[in-house]
Design a protein around this motif. Structure first.
Motif, mmCIF file in Angstrom:
data_model
loop_
_atom_site.group_PDB
_atom_site.id
_atom_site.type_symbol
_atom_site.label_atom_id
_atom_site.label_comp_id
_atom_site.label_asym_id
_atom_site.label_seq_id
_atom_site.Cartn_x
_atom_site.Cartn_y
_atom_site.Cartn_z
ATOM 1 N N TYR A 279 0.872 -1.183 0.000
ATOM 2 C CA TYR A 279 0.000 0.000 0.000
ATOM 3 C C TYR A 279 0.905 1.229 0.000
ATOM 4 O O TYR A 279 1.779 1.363 0.854
ATOM 5 C CB TYR A 279 -0.869 -0.034 1.254
ATOM 6 N N CYS A 302 -6.724 7.275 -0.678
ATOM 7 C CA CYS A 302 -7.491 6.166 -0.088
ATOM 8 C C CYS A 302 -8.804 6.704 0.454
ATOM 9 O O CYS A 302 -8.818 7.582 1.317
ATOM 10 C CB CYS A 302 -6.699 5.487 1.028
ATOM 11 N N ILE A 303 -9.915 6.164 -0.048
ATOM 12 C CA ILE A 303 -11.221 6.650 0.419
ATOM 13 C C ILE A 303 -11.769 5.747 1.532
ATOM 14 O O ILE A 303 -12.932 5.832 1.887
ATOM 15 C CB ILE A 303 -12.227 6.753 -0.748
ATOM 16 N N ASP A 304 -10.914 4.903 2.053
ATOM 17 C CA ASP A 304 -11.251 4.056 3.201
ATOM 18 C C ASP A 304 -12.493 3.193 2.950
ATOM 19 O O ASP A 304 -13.287 2.968 3.855
ATOM 20 C CB ASP A 304 -11.456 4.938 4.452
ATOM 21 N N CYS A 305 -12.621 2.709 1.703
ATOM 22 C CA CYS A 305 -13.803 1.900 1.366
ATOM 23 C C CYS A 305 -13.654 0.455 1.835
ATOM 24 O O CYS A 305 -14.601 -0.312 1.837
ATOM 25 C CB CYS A 305 -14.011 1.913 -0.142
ATOM 26 N N LYS A 306 -12.447 0.064 2.166
ATOM 27 C CA LYS A 306 -12.110 -1.275 2.679
ATOM 28 C C LYS A 306 -12.407 -2.404 1.684
ATOM 29 O O LYS A 306 -12.560 -3.550 2.068
ATOM 30 C CB LYS A 306 -12.833 -1.541 3.995
ATOM 31 N N GLN A 307 -12.484 -2.062 0.405
ATOM 32 C CA GLN A 307 -12.666 -3.126 -0.590
ATOM 33 C C GLN A 307 -11.434 -4.032 -0.633
ATOM 34 O O GLN A 307 -11.532 -5.213 -0.911
ATOM 35 C CB GLN A 307 -12.922 -2.518 -1.978
ATOM 36 N N CYS A 308 -10.267 -3.460 -0.327
ATOM 37 C CA CYS A 308 -9.042 -4.271 -0.304
ATOM 38 C C CYS A 308 -9.115 -5.329 0.804
ATOM 39 O O CYS A 308 -8.589 -6.434 0.655
ATOM 40 C CB CYS A 308 -7.813 -3.382 -0.135
ATOM 41 N N ARG A 319 -3.119 -2.071 4.300
ATOM 42 C CA ARG A 319 -2.694 -0.724 4.700
ATOM 43 C C ARG A 319 -2.007 -0.734 6.062
ATOM 44 O O ARG A 319 -1.427 0.263 6.476
ATOM 45 C CB ARG A 319 -3.910 0.212 4.727
ATOM 46 N N CYS A 336 -8.569 -2.336 -5.376
ATOM 47 C CA CYS A 336 -8.284 -0.913 -5.213
ATOM 48 C C CYS A 336 -8.234 -0.210 -6.569
ATOM 49 O O CYS A 336 -8.720 0.921 -6.697
ATOM 50 C CB CYS A 336 -6.984 -0.729 -4.451
ATOM 51 N N ILE A 339 -11.609 0.764 -7.600
ATOM 52 C CA ILE A 339 -12.097 1.929 -6.851
ATOM 53 C C ILE A 339 -11.446 3.208 -7.391
ATOM 54 O O ILE A 339 -12.120 4.213 -7.616
ATOM 55 C CB ILE A 339 -11.778 1.763 -5.342
ATOM 56 N N MET A 340 -10.145 3.156 -7.622
ATOM 57 C CA MET A 340 -9.438 4.347 -8.116
ATOM 58 C C MET A 340 -10.014 4.788 -9.464
ATOM 59 O O MET A 340 -10.158 5.976 -9.738
ATOM 60 C CB MET A 340 -7.939 4.054 -8.266
ATOM 61 N N LEU A 349 -2.651 2.445 -6.262
ATOM 62 C CA LEU A 349 -2.471 2.896 -4.875
ATOM 63 C C LEU A 349 -1.952 1.714 -4.057
ATOM 64 O O LEU A 349 -1.130 1.861 -3.162
ATOM 65 C CB LEU A 349 -3.812 3.400 -4.320
ATOM 66 N N ILE A 350 -2.455 0.527 -4.392
ATOM 67 C CA ILE A 350 -1.833 -0.716 -3.897
ATOM 68 C C ILE A 350 -1.168 -1.331 -5.126
ATOM 69 O O ILE A 350 -1.793 -1.423 -6.184
ATOM 70 C CB ILE A 350 -2.870 -1.692 -3.317
#
Ligand code: SF4
Ligand code: SF4
Length: 517
Positions: A279, A302-308, A319, A336, A339-340, A349-350
Motif C-alpha cells: 500500500y 485512499c477513500i477508506d472503502c475497505k474493498q481491499c 494498509r 483498489c 475503486i481508483m 495505490l496498492i
C-alpha cells in the motif's frame, strides 16, 4: 507481524506503520461517493484487537475482478489440469514397460518421468531435482516476494477452488455472510449441504488423482470401479480426500498463518529490492471517505472503502503494512484499482513495489528496481550450477551398474602353497530390458589368478544377466607367495566388466590385502 530485512526496509516499514497509525485516527466520517461500495470488513489481525489466543474469525472473501484475478484463474486451471491429467498421459517405452508418462513405481523401485527413468540406486537425481526446486523458489522470492504462496502453492490453489465453489452455491461475500448468520432453514441447509458435498467430491478427485501416480492409472481406475483396488489405494484416497476437504475447505488461511513454516523462512530471502504487494501510504494518506465533486487537495487517495480488506482471502488490511499473513495474491490491487478508476484517481495505490522505491517516493523521488543484485546472483548462480551438474549426470547415466565389495572377515587367507587369497562380492546390475552377457577380468595385479562362483553353467559363455536384473558373484583372487611378499599389505587393482555384445567396459577399483612385508 512485520518482518524486516535490512535497515532501509525496516525504516520504510516503520514509516509505513507510523503513517497508517496517524491517519487511522484521522479517518473521515464523510459519506462515500455515489457508486462506491463501502465495506464494513475488518482485518482479522487488527493490531489493537489481537489477543494471545483468539477464536477464528470467519472470512468471506469478496470476488475480485481484474488482471490479477484473471492470472490466478489461469494458474489454477493450469496447475489443477496438470495434477489431475498427468497420470493419464501415456509414453511409449516399448513392450513390458509401463506406458504411463509419470509413474512412481514403488513395486519395482523406479520413477518414470517421460523419457527419464530413475532407479532406487539413483535417488540422488530426485534430491537434485528438489534442490533445483528449492533454489528456484529462493530466487523467485528474492525477486518478487511470495509469488509461490499467492499463485501456485497447492494450499492457495485448492482454497481458491473451494472458495469458488462456495461462491457458486452461496453467492458473493454479503450473501454468504447473511446465510451464515441466518437461522437454519431449508435454504441454508441445502446451500450448506451442496457446498460441503462439492468440497468432498473435490477432495475425492484429489485423492483419486494422487494414487494414480503410483500405479497404472487406467488399470487402477478399473479396479476402483469393480471394487478390486487394493486396500492401500482406498486408504490413500480417503486420507487425501479428508485432508483436501479440511485444509482447503475448512482451515483455509489458518494453514498459511499457523501451520506453514514458509512465511517464517521467506523473510530471510527478501530485501528492500524485492517486489511486494504494498500500500503506497505516501499517496493514500490521509485517508477518508470522499464525496463526489469534493477536492482531493490536502488528502490522500485512499477513500477508506475497505474493498481491499473485503477481497483479501487472508482477511487482512494491506494498509497496516507488511504482514506475515499476506500471501501476496495481489487481489487487493485489483479491488483498489477498480475503486481508483471509479473515483478518477490514478491506479496502483496498492501495487507491486519495492521498499527502496517506497522510501524514495515518500521523499518525492524514484528508485528503479534492481533485479540483478548479490542475493539474486547468488541464487541464480547456485541454480545454474546444480542444473548443469544434474544435466551432466543425467546424460552420463549408464545402463550398467557394477559394485565390488572386498570381504573383510578375514581380510585374506594364506593357502597351503603360501599363496595369498582375497575374496570379493561383485554385483552386476543390468538396467537394460534385454539379457546381456559380460566377461569379468582383473587388471593391475601382477601374476594373479581368480575364480568365480555363481557364473553360468558349462557351455554358456560369459556371465549372463537377465533383463532389468542384478547378478551377484563371488570372486576369489589369488597371488603366488613370491609376488605376495613383494606387494605388501595393500595393493590397488581393478575389476573390469566387459559387455560381450558391444565391447563397452566398466571398471571398479578395489584393494588386494596381504601380510605386512
Ligand atoms: S486502499 Fe483502496 S481499496 Fe483499500 S480502502 Fe483505500 S481506496 Fe479502498
Ligand atoms: S493483503 Fe492483498 S496481497 Fe496480501 S493476502 Fe490480502 S489480498 Fe492478497
Amino acid at each position: 507481524m512485520v518482518c524486516c530485512c535490512g535497515p532501509l526496509y525496516a525504516e520504510a516499514v516503520m514509516a509505513q506503520l507510523e503513517m497508517t497509525t496517524i491517519y487511522q485516527s484521522a479517518g473521515s466520517t464523510a459519506e462515500a461517493a455515489p457508486g462506491i461500495e463501502r465495506s464494513t470488513a475488518k482485518p482479522v489481525n487488527a493490531r489493537d484487537e489481537r489477543p494471545l489466543y483468539a477464536p477464528r474469525v470467519p472470512i468471506y472473501p469478496k470476488r475480485a475482478q481484474g488482471p490479477f484475478r484473471r492470472i490466478k484463474w489461469a494458474v489454477m486451471a493450469v496447475t489443477l489440469g496438470i495434477y489431475y491429467l498427468l497420470p493419464w498421459l501415456r509414453w511409449d517405452r516399448g513392450p513390458s514397460l509401463p506406458d504411463q508418462a509419470f509413474l512412481l513405481d514403488f513395486a519395482n523401485q523406479r520413477l518414470y518421468m517421460f523419457g527419464i527413468e530413475i532407479w532406487a540406486q539413483e535417488l540422488y537425481f530426485v534430491t537434485g531435482l528438489l534442490i533445483i526446486g528449492a533454489l528456484a523458489l529462493f530466487l523467485v522470492t528474492a525477486v518478487a516476494g511470495r509469488v509461490w504462496c499467492g499463485y501456485t502453492c497447492p494450499q492457495t490453489v485448492w482454497t481458491d477452488l473451494m472458495i469458488a465453489v462456495e461462491h457458486f452455491w452461496q453467492g458473493d461475500r454479503n450473501a454468504r455472510m447473511r446465510l451464515s448468520k441466518q437461522r437454519w432453514n431449508f435454504e441454508k441447509i441445502w446451500k450448506m449441504a451442496a457446498t460441503h458435498v462439492s468440497w468432498l467430491l473435490i477432495g475425492l478427485a484429489t485423492g483419486g488423482a494422487f494414487v494414480f501416480y503410483f500405479r497404472d492409472a487406467p488399470t487402477l481406475a478399473m479396479e476402483f470401479v469393480t471394487l478390486e483396488a487394493p486396500f492401500i489405494a482406498w486408504l490413500f484416497v480417503g486420507i487425501f480426500a479428508g485432508t483436501t476437504y479440511v485444509l482447503g475447505g475448512l482451515a483455509r488461511e489458518q494453514v498459511c498463518t499457523y501451520m506453514c513454516p514458509w512465511p517464517r523462512i521467506q523473510g530471510a530471502m527478501f530485501d528492500e529490492d524485492s517486489l511486494l504487494v504494498t500500500y503506497r501510504a505516501y499517496r493514500g494518506e490521509p485517508r477518508g471517505a470522499h464525496k463526489k465533486g469534493e477536492s482531493w487537495e490536502g488528502r490522500g487517495d485512499c477513500i477508506d472503502c475497505k474493498q481491499c480488506v473485503a477481497v483479501c482471502p487472508m482477511g487482512i488490511d494491506i494498509r497496516d503494512g507488511p504482514q506475515l499473513e499476506c500471501i501476496q495474491c495481489a487481489l487487493c490491487i485489483d479491488a483498489c484499482d477498480a475503486i481508483m478508476e471509479k473515483v478518477g484517481r490514478p491506479k496502483k495505490l496498492i501495487a507491486y513495489d519495492t521498499f527502496r522505491n517506497l522510501d524514495a517516493a515518500s521523499h518525492g523521488d524514484r528508485a528503479p528496481m534492481r533485479i540483478i543484485r548479490p542475493r539474486t546472483l547468488l541464487y541464480a548462480g547456485a541454480l545454474m550450477l546444480v542444473t548443469v551438474i544434474m544435466m551432466i549426470a543425467l546424460s552420463a547415466k549408464t545402463v550398467l551398474d557394477v559394485n565390488v565389495q572386498a570381504d573383510r572377515n578375514p581380510l585374506f587367507v594364506q593357502l597351503s602353497d603360501g599363496g595369498i587369497r582375497n575374496s570379493y562380492t561383485v554385483r552386476i546390475l543390468n538396467k537394460q530390458y534385454e539379457t546381456r552377457r559380460f566377461s569379468l577380468d582383473i587388471e593391475g595385479l601382477p601374476q594373479s589368478s581368480f575364480t568365480l562362483l555363481g557364473t553360468n553353467g558349462e557351455g554358456t559363455p560369459g556371465i549372463e544377466v537377465a533383463p532389468d536384473n542384478l547378478r551377484t558373484l563371488k570372486a576369489f583372487v589369488t597371488v603366488p607367495r613370491e609376488t605376495a611378499t613383494t606387494l605388501g599389505s595393500q595393493t590397488g587393482f581393478e575389476f573390469v566388466v566387459r559387455d560381450l555384445t558391444d565391447g563397452t567396459e566398466t571398471s571398479r577399483e578395489t584393494v588386494f590385502r596381504g601380510p605386512e612385508k
